[in-house]
Design a protein around this motif. Structure first.
Motif, PDB file in Angstrom:
ATOM      1  N   GLY A 176       0.692  -1.158  -0.093  1.00  0.00           N
ATOM      2  CA  GLY A 176      -0.323  -0.049   0.003  1.00  0.00           C
ATOM      3  C   GLY A 176       0.950   1.316  -0.065  1.00  0.00           C
ATOM      4  N   LEU A 177       0.288   2.369   0.563  1.00  0.00           N
ATOM      5  CA  LEU A 177       0.582   3.644   0.542  1.00  0.00           C
ATOM      6  C   LEU A 177       1.069   4.045   1.947  1.00  0.00           C
ATOM      7  CD1 LEU A 177       1.089   6.468  -1.192  1.00  0.00           C
ATOM      8  CD2 LEU A 177      -0.982   6.808  -0.388  1.00  0.00           C
ATOM      9  N   GLY A 178       2.204   4.497   1.910  1.00  0.00           N
ATOM     10  CA  GLY A 178       2.423   5.008   3.542  1.00  0.00           C
ATOM     11  C   GLY A 178       2.948   6.449   3.372  1.00  0.00           C
ATOM     12  N   PHE A 179       3.177   6.988   4.595  1.00  0.00           N
ATOM     13  CA  PHE A 179       3.533   8.374   4.945  1.00  0.00           C
ATOM     14  C   PHE A 179       4.903   8.315   5.767  1.00  0.00           C
ATOM     15  CE2 PHE A 179      -1.103   8.182   4.701  1.00  0.00           C
ATOM     16  CZ  PHE A 179      -1.297   9.190   3.765  1.00  0.00           C
ATOM     17  N   ASN A 180       5.938   9.460   5.320  1.00  0.00           N
ATOM     18  CA  ASN A 180       6.990   9.569   5.858  1.00  0.00           C
ATOM     19  C   ASN A 180       7.293  10.866   6.148  1.00  0.00           C
ATOM     20  OD1 ASN A 180       7.083   8.597   2.754  1.00  0.00           O
ATOM     21  ND2 ASN A 180       8.830   9.953   3.565  1.00  0.00           N
ATOM     22  N   ILE A 181       8.179  11.050   7.158  1.00  0.00           N
ATOM     23  CA  ILE A 181       8.889  12.404   7.216  1.00  0.00           C
ATOM     24  C   ILE A 181      10.136  12.339   7.938  1.00  0.00           C
ATOM     25  CG2 ILE A 181       7.866  12.676   9.669  1.00  0.00           C
ATOM     26  CD1 ILE A 181       7.306  15.405   9.054  1.00  0.00           C
ATOM     27  N   ASN A 182      11.286  13.291   7.428  1.00  0.00           N
ATOM     28  CA  ASN A 182      12.534  13.230   8.070  1.00  0.00           C
ATOM     29  C   ASN A 182      12.523  14.085   9.389  1.00  0.00           C
ATOM     30  OD1 ASN A 182      13.509  12.973   4.915  1.00  0.00           O
ATOM     31  ND2 ASN A 182      14.815  11.884   6.448  1.00  0.00           N
ATOM     32  N   ALA A 183      12.507  13.697  10.419  1.00  0.00           N
ATOM     33  CA  ALA A 183      12.665  14.171  11.804  1.00  0.00           C
ATOM     34  C   ALA A 183      14.052  15.054  12.111  1.00  0.00           C
ATOM     35  CB  ALA A 183      12.282  13.372  12.875  1.00  0.00           C
ATOM     36  N   LEU A 184      14.927  14.466  11.390  1.00  0.00           N
ATOM     37  CA  LEU A 184      16.136  15.294  11.616  1.00  0.00           C
ATOM     38  C   LEU A 184      16.934  15.869  10.380  1.00  0.00           C
ATOM     39  CD1 LEU A 184      18.343  12.264  13.729  1.00  0.00           C
ATOM     40  CD2 LEU A 184      17.097  14.314  14.638  1.00  0.00           C
ATOM     41  N   LYS A 185      17.539  16.845  10.537  1.00  0.00           N
ATOM     42  CA  LYS A 185      18.221  17.516   9.346  1.00  0.00           C
ATOM     43  C   LYS A 185      19.496  16.786   8.911  1.00  0.00           C
ATOM     44  CE  LYS A 185      16.817  22.248  10.498  1.00  0.00           C
ATOM     45  NZ  LYS A 185      17.385  23.594  10.391  1.00  0.00           N
ATOM     46  N   SER A 186      19.576  16.642   7.535  1.00  0.00           N
ATOM     47  CA  SER A 186      20.669  15.990   7.032  1.00  0.00           C
ATOM     48  C   SER A 186      22.138  16.553   7.289  1.00  0.00           C
ATOM     49  CB  SER A 186      20.661  15.852   5.686  1.00  0.00           C
ATOM     50  OG  SER A 186      20.444  16.988   4.806  1.00  0.00           O
ATOM     51  N   LYS A 187      23.022  15.934   7.544  1.00  0.00           N
ATOM     52  CA  LYS A 187      24.467  16.457   7.910  1.00  0.00           C
ATOM     53  C   LYS A 187      25.052  16.992   6.611  1.00  0.00           C
ATOM     54  CE  LYS A 187      24.920  13.377  12.018  1.00  0.00           C
ATOM     55  NZ  LYS A 187      25.268  12.381  12.713  1.00  0.00           N
TER      56      LYS A 187
END
Lengths: 187, 203
Positions: A176-187
């Motif tokens: 199916g379809l999922g949701f995602n988010i980046n909680a940390l900034k990339s270094k």
């Protein structure tokens, strides 16, 4: 002059591409809710579950996840032998990523909560709490910063142990379809 | 001159490697256990653990397990273990391939056993106890921080065992002393662990 301008735009364009953040990295959190069919390994029965996943990436290659299956009954609508067969899993996965594609394998120990349906043989069925072992394999495709598609298969080994013992090992499929988010900034 | 520079680079690289220390790592993991060679029979278990590494060659493992065994389709035997083990690595990471880290382990745990009749869960008996365990295992280091560990250890209980008897179709439980001092079960555990933070020795 024109050639220099084209070269300048090409270079800045490539530079912008190179600086584009990788989606799959430490701090990525993803969640999904889907319907998961399953095939019993000990009987011809097929069940389905409401399947929820909450997963956090510790690095590009390792994630920790908690997953829950809420029993919904038999696929063909027949009367189920179980009143319920819910389960919870927790474990780690190893990811093999390429661009936005993410193949993974993992192991998730868990616990299942089962109760047989009451009938003339079992007047008042009791709940059984059963340890379970599971192995998973799956594929995620991250479409963008907030959405991904996924498929997952899971082998579950467990046994119901009250009233009448029942092997509840099964093979489960989810997609199916999922949701995602980046909680940390990339270094 | 070039040779001297290369030598200095090599020496500094080696010196840097020798300072690598594993002490202070705190890891968290999930585990599945198979219980076998037991009076009760074969069972599956689930649990979790954390580790605190004391030095390059000594680690500690703090665990909790829930193991369930079906005895002849008549009795459900549940074991709850909470305990700790000390892991000793005979090879330091300088002497051995760091992809695989074999170890010996030994430790102690508190255990609770509850046996209940499968068809009548009100008919049950339980006991608290203590046990020691020892065995061997290996970490398979998938990344610098992520490992899969396979451990096999024998656990000996220091308490009376609960056994069941069937008389005219009625299940009865009783406690008895160990007929064999080494009575217990073999626990084979597969665990996945991640080093979360280094509590000390960060430099």
């Amino acid at each position: 002059m024109g050639k220099k301008l084209i070269l300048f735009f090409c270079l800045t364009g490539f530079s912008a591409l190179a600086q584009e953040e990788s989606l799959i990295r430490a701090g990525l959190i993803k969640a999904t809710l889907t319907i998961s069919p399953s095939k019993s390994l000990s009987s011809p029965n097929s069940y389905f579950y409401l399947h929820g996943i909450l997963e956090g990436y510790l690095s590009e290659s390792v994630s920790v996840s908690g997953e829950g299956y809420f029993y919904q009954g038999m696929i063909k609508g027949n009367k189920s032998e179980f009143a319920y067969n819910h389960s919870l899993f927790f474990g780690l996965s190893r990811h093999f990523t390429k661009n936005n594609l993410d193949f993974y394998i993992g192991m998730q120990p868990g616990v299942s909560f089962t109760q047989l349906a009451s009938d003339s043989l079992i007047l008042k069925a009791k709940t059984s709490v059963n340890p379970s072992v599971s192995a998973i394999a799956g594929l995620n495709y991250f479409v963008g910063k907030y959405i991904h598609f996924f498929i997952q298969s899971r082998l579950v080994l467990a046994e119901h142990q009250t009233d009448l013992p029942r092997n509840i090992s099964d093979l489960r499929f989810s997609a199916g379809l999922g949701f995602n988010i980046n909680a940390l900034k990339s270094k | 001159m070039r040779g001297i520079i290369v030598s200095i680079c090599l020496l500094s690289a080696l010196a840097g490697k020798s300072q690598v220390s594993n002490k202070g790592w705190f890891s968290l993991g999930a585990r599945s256990t198979v219980s076998s060679f037991s009076h009760d029979g074969f069972g599956l278990g689930t649990g979790g653990q954390f580790r605190v590494q004391l030095s390059n060659q000594v680690n500690t493992d703090w665990f909790a397990d829930f193991i369930s065994i079906n005895q002849d389709n008549k009795v459900k035997s549940d074991y709850y273990h909470i305990g700790w083990s000390v892991l000793f690595y005979p090879f330091s990471h300088k002497e051995f391939n760091t992809k695989v880290s074999p170890y010996f382990l030994a430790g102690h745990c508190f255990d609770y056993n509850r046996k209940m009749e499968i068809s009548n869960t009100a008919n049950m008996r339980d006991r608290w106890g203590s046990a020691v365990q020892a065995g061997i295992g290996a970490h398979f280091n998938i990344t610098d921080r992520f490992d899969v560990s396979l451990t096999s250890q024998y656990m000996m209980h220091f308490t009376n065992e609960i056994s069941y008897h069937e008389h005219d179709g009625v299940i009865e439980f009783d406690e008895h002393n160990h007929s064999n001092a080494l009575e217990g079960h073999l626990l084979t555990t597969l665990s996945l662990n991640y080093k979360i933070v280094k509590l000390w020795g960060r430099n």
